[in-house]
Scaffold this motif. Structure first.
Motif, PDB file in Angstrom:
ATOM      1  N   TRP A 462       0.824  -1.199   0.000  1.00 44.31           N
ATOM      2  CA  TRP A 462       0.000   0.000   0.000  1.00 44.31           C
ATOM      3  C   TRP A 462       0.866   1.259   0.000  1.00 44.31           C
ATOM      4  O   TRP A 462       0.538   2.255  -0.672  1.00 44.31           O
ATOM      5  CB  TRP A 462      -0.941  -0.023   1.201  1.00 44.31           C
ATOM      6  N   LEU A 504      -8.665   6.871  -2.386  1.00 39.78           N
ATOM      7  CA  LEU A 504      -8.556   5.805  -1.389  1.00 39.78           C
ATOM      8  C   LEU A 504      -7.422   6.090  -0.403  1.00 39.78           C
ATOM      9  O   LEU A 504      -7.562   5.855   0.804  1.00 39.78           O
ATOM     10  CB  LEU A 504      -8.334   4.458  -2.078  1.00 39.78           C
ATOM     11  N   HIS A 505      -6.316   6.604  -0.903  1.00 38.94           N
ATOM     12  CA  HIS A 505      -5.202   6.946  -0.004  1.00 38.94           C
ATOM     13  C   HIS A 505      -5.573   8.109   0.915  1.00 38.94           C
ATOM     14  O   HIS A 505      -5.126   8.162   2.070  1.00 38.94           O
ATOM     15  CB  HIS A 505      -3.955   7.290  -0.822  1.00 38.94           C
ATOM     16  N   SER A 508      -7.272   6.627   3.849  1.00 37.38           N
ATOM     17  CA  SER A 508      -6.580   5.575   4.611  1.00 37.38           C
ATOM     18  C   SER A 508      -5.177   6.005   5.022  1.00 37.38           C
ATOM     19  O   SER A 508      -4.890   6.143   6.220  1.00 37.38           O
ATOM     20  CB  SER A 508      -6.516   4.284   3.795  1.00 37.38           C
ATOM     21  N   SER A 509      -4.314   6.276   4.053  1.00 36.49           N
ATOM     22  CA  SER A 509      -2.925   6.627   4.363  1.00 36.49           C
ATOM     23  C   SER A 509      -2.823   7.947   5.100  1.00 36.49           C
ATOM     24  O   SER A 509      -1.877   8.167   5.876  1.00 36.49           O
ATOM     25  CB  SER A 509      -2.106   6.695   3.062  1.00 36.49           C
ATOM     26  N   ASN A 511      -4.970   9.266   7.303  1.00 37.02           N
ATOM     27  CA  ASN A 511      -5.884   9.343   8.443  1.00 37.02           C
ATOM     28  C   ASN A 511      -5.348  10.225   9.561  1.00 37.02           C
ATOM     29  O   ASN A 511      -6.086  10.970  10.204  1.00 37.02           O
ATOM     30  CB  ASN A 511      -6.163   7.940   8.991  1.00 37.02           C
ATOM     31  N   SER A 558     -13.193   6.991   7.189  1.00 42.50           N
ATOM     32  CA  SER A 558     -11.935   6.263   7.339  1.00 42.50           C
ATOM     33  C   SER A 558     -12.090   4.835   6.823  1.00 42.50           C
ATOM     34  O   SER A 558     -13.061   4.146   7.136  1.00 42.50           O
ATOM     35  CB  SER A 558     -11.521   6.243   8.819  1.00 42.50           C
ATOM     36  N   LEU A 559     -11.120   4.397   6.016  1.00 41.09           N
ATOM     37  CA  LEU A 559     -11.164   3.059   5.425  1.00 41.09           C
ATOM     38  C   LEU A 559     -10.044   2.195   5.977  1.00 41.09           C
ATOM     39  O   LEU A 559      -8.905   2.649   6.113  1.00 41.09           O
ATOM     40  CB  LEU A 559     -11.036   3.140   3.902  1.00 41.09           C
ATOM     41  N   SER A 560     -10.360   0.948   6.281  1.00 37.73           N
ATOM     42  CA  SER A 560      -9.359  -0.025   6.710  1.00 37.73           C
ATOM     43  C   SER A 560      -8.839  -0.784   5.501  1.00 37.73           C
ATOM     44  O   SER A 560      -9.356  -0.636   4.377  1.00 37.73           O
ATOM     45  CB  SER A 560      -9.984  -1.011   7.703  1.00 37.73           C
ATOM     46  N   ALA A 561      -7.835  -1.620   5.741  1.00 35.19           N
ATOM     47  CA  ALA A 561      -7.287  -2.425   4.648  1.00 35.19           C
ATOM     48  C   ALA A 561      -8.352  -3.337   4.059  1.00 35.19           C
ATOM     49  O   ALA A 561      -8.448  -3.510   2.834  1.00 35.19           O
ATOM     50  CB  ALA A 561      -6.094  -3.236   5.146  1.00 35.19           C
ATOM     51  N   ASP A 563     -11.565  -2.841   4.006  1.00 34.62           N
ATOM     52  CA  ASP A 563     -12.520  -2.040   3.242  1.00 34.62           C
ATOM     53  C   ASP A 563     -12.004  -1.777   1.824  1.00 34.62           C
ATOM     54  O   ASP A 563     -12.745  -1.885   0.845  1.00 34.62           O
ATOM     55  CB  ASP A 563     -12.773  -0.698   3.937  1.00 34.62           C
ATOM     56  N   ILE A 564     -10.726  -1.435   1.726  1.00 32.48           N
ATOM     57  CA  ILE A 564     -10.148  -1.111   0.421  1.00 32.48           C
ATOM     58  C   ILE A 564     -10.114  -2.335  -0.475  1.00 32.48           C
ATOM     59  O   ILE A 564     -10.407  -2.254  -1.680  1.00 32.48           O
ATOM     60  CB  ILE A 564      -8.741  -0.512   0.603  1.00 32.48           C
TER      61      ILE A 564
END
Length: 626
Positions: A462, A504-505, A508-509, A511, A558-561, A563-564
């Motif tokens: 990621w 997406l980043h 997630s990245s 956050n 917020s997305l987790s791994a 979720d992605i």
């Protein structure tokens, strides 16, 4: 005197014989074909050019009822309308412009006085585009042809420069010239011009109705039919003439016919005589090679966008890559021809040969990288179908092949700035940037496929994907927005995917990193503007831009791994039904998504339009569900 009746590229001179009682008649063939006749005896120029029998009936035939809607008599264009002297007053405003911006030209700058005075109604006219293009002055046609060769033919290199003009001299034999003029007029004109001329509607009908009627390459019309079919398919793909399934079938049919005609075996020593390639000279063979590689390009785009297998097999190709257009020596031996390899491990050696050979280097290197991109897309598709260890092995092998190919590229090829000192021209620079985006896309696709195979690689993969996204953004930063029409709009498939990854980043990245979040937000806006520039000319990027906007509305919080990865399950291809269904918040989609704060119900009516345009059910009124 016979030469006075000839039509030449860039200049049209017609000899009109004044009527002499009842003896002045248009020949029977010109009457049937509804084309201009100079009434030369015993053979008119039109019949002489096409080597057809020319007969003149002694009795005057009574005209039949008019076809289509009734027109006023002043719609009939008399010969005087084509007199070059009538356009001399417009010389100052009709100089060729190679890289126009939107809104530079008005309809009056490309239509002659007859067209301006009579707005032709296209409804019910089967050959309206032929009629419309016949009303252009020869000077306008020359400008449209110049515009085409300097824009469309740069990003879709179907024609050789030295044979292009000859292809436009067959106006009364085939509809290829009308396709060329129509596409140019559609791109160069304003929206009012498109509405007046109805060009897009007519081209859209031709995509699905104009068929290749020749049985083999020996037919004199075969090449022109193929060139017109490739142009219509390319234009239709980017202007979305029909649903994805319809356009996919158009491209699939072309690819299958290409095999039937033997376009994949033009340079095969054992099969040349089987298809008739040994009967053609080298210049005509080069025209056919370009047709084959344009079919190859269309097949690649169709496969990438719909996540379906390609029709063209790399192992079957025995057609050499196109020649360098600047190379004046048309003679080349079998040893100097360069072919794409059937095995990926042979690709680096071929890449080096492309850099040193006589082929079109920009196109050749682009096709070499495209070979790896097709393999990466295949792995991505297979990784969603099975989780065998062989997928991981193929991912690792393809990453090694990509590294080897990058090392075999010419020096500084992956540098995203123009080599001004080395004399790099804008078309070559744009081609190099496209190739760079594809190289980065391959790594991005393989990284996502590897995550699917083993979630323990999530963190490193990621982070690597974010780095790749930044490299792709650096390429876009150096793009010349003034050269939009010289770059294939299919590049927007990759740019739209980049937008999705950046979003997406950002969820997630970034956050817990405000600086990174602000940077990602800015870069998403730049990518959006990139798509918006292309959307001013093409419907495909306009549709992709609406999809990106919908995605940002739908996916938030917020997305987790996990979720992605679940979101990536839907990302089959930019035009795949599963992805478009995911973007449309239908009840069945809502039932499958239970992420916290994932859904954002702020979709407006304009976003709903893209799904009705796509052909799926419209988005339900979400206000009742909120």
């Amino acid at each position: 005197m016979a030469d006075q009746g000839k039509r030449m590229y860039g200049q049209k001179t017609v000899r009109w014989v004044p009527g002499k009682g009842s003896g002045a008649r248009v020949c029977d063939r010109c009457t049937e074909k509804k084309i201009k006749c100079d009434m030369n005896r015993p053979r008119c120029s039109a019949c002489d050019r096409s080597n057809q029998t020319c007969t003149f009936s002694r009795t005057r035939k009574r005209p039949g009822p008019p076809r289509g809607p009734q027109r006023q008599s002043n719609n009939v264009v008399e010969p005087d309308c084509f007199n070059e002297s009538s356009s001399t007053s417009n010389d100052s405003r009709t100089a060729p412009i190679l890289h126009p911006s939107p809104g530079v030209f008005t309809p009056s700058s490309f239509l002659d006085s007859a067209t301006q005075a009579t707005r032709i109604d296209a409804q019910g006219t089967a050959d309206f585009l032929d009629l419309h293009c016949s009303l252009f002055h020869s000077k306008r046609r020359s400008e449209l042809a110049q515009f085409f060769i300097s824009t469309v033919n740069v990003c879709f290199p179907l024609f050789q420069h030295d044979t292009f003009s000859k292809s436009l001299e067959i106006e009364h034999i085939h509809h290829l010239p009308s396709v060329v003029y129509g596409i140019s007029a559609g791109l160069i004109g304003s929206l009012s011009m498109r509405a007046e001329a109805n060009i897009d509607n007519e081209l859209g009908q031709w995509v699905h109705t104009k068929q290749i009627k020749a049985d083999s390459i020996i037919d004199p019309k075969a090449l022109y039919e193929w060139q017109a079919a490739c142009l219509l398919a390319w234009y239709g793909l980017h202007q979305r003439f029909g649903t994805e399934d319809e356009m996919h079938m158009v491209v699939t049919t072309l690819a299958r016919k290409a095999y039937y005609f033997g376009l994949h075996q033009i340079d095969s020593p054992g099969n040349r005589s089987c298809y008739g390639w040994d009967l053609l000279d080298e210049s005509r063979l080069e025209d056919w090679r370009r047709v084959w590689w344009c079919v190859y390009i269309l097949d690649s785009y169709s496969s990438f966008s719909t996540a379906t297998p390609t029709q063209v097999e790399a192992e079957s190709i025995q057609t050499a890559l196109p020649l360098d257009p600047t190379d004046t020596d048309s003679k080349r031996s079998q040893s100097t021809k360069i072919f794409l390899p059937s095995k990926l491990e042979d690709l680096p050696a071929v890449t080096q040969n492309i850099g040193k050979g006589l082929v079109d280097k920009g196109f050749g290197l682009h096709m070499a990288v495209n070979t790896l991109l097709k393999a990466a897309i295949k792995i991505h598709r297979l990784s969603k179908q099975s989780s065998g260890a062989y997928i991981s092995e193929r991912i690792s092998a393809l990453e090694d092949h990509l590294s080897a190919l990058q090392l075999s590229l010419p020096p500084y090829y992956m540098r995203p700035i123009s080599d001004i000192i080395g004399g790099e021209q804008l078309p070559g620079f744009n081609s190099r940037l496209q190739t760079q985006l594809k190289v980065h896309s391959i790594r991005l696709i393989l990284g996502f496929s590897d995550i699917r195979m083993d979630m323990s690689h999530w963190q490193s993969r990621w982070q690597e994907s974010l780095e790749i996204c930044y490299r792709m953004f650096e390429v876009i930063q150096h793009w010349d927005s003034q050269s939009i029409l010289t770059v294939d709009p299919a590049i927007c498939f990759i740019v739209a995917s980049l937008f999705v990854m950046l979003h997406l980043h950002s969820l997630s990245s970034a956050n817990s990193n405000g600086v990174l979040l602000a940077q990602l937000t800015r870069r998403k806006e730049v990518v959006r503007l990139f798509l918006q520039n292309y959307a001013s000319y093409w419907k495909l990027p306009r549709f992709l831009l609406d999809c990106c906007t919908t995605f940002t509305h739908k996916v938030s919080g917020s997305l987790s791994a996990e979720d992605i990865v679940r979101i990536s399950d839907h990302l089959q291809g930019p035009l795949h039904q599963k992805w478009l269904s995911f973007l449309s918040p239908s009840p069945e989609t809502l039932d499958t998504l239970d992420f916290d704060n994932l859904m954002h119900f702020g979709l407006d009516a304009s976003i709903q339009d893209i799904f009705s345009f796509h052909g799926s059910e419209s988005i339900p009124n979400l206000a009742d569900n909120s």
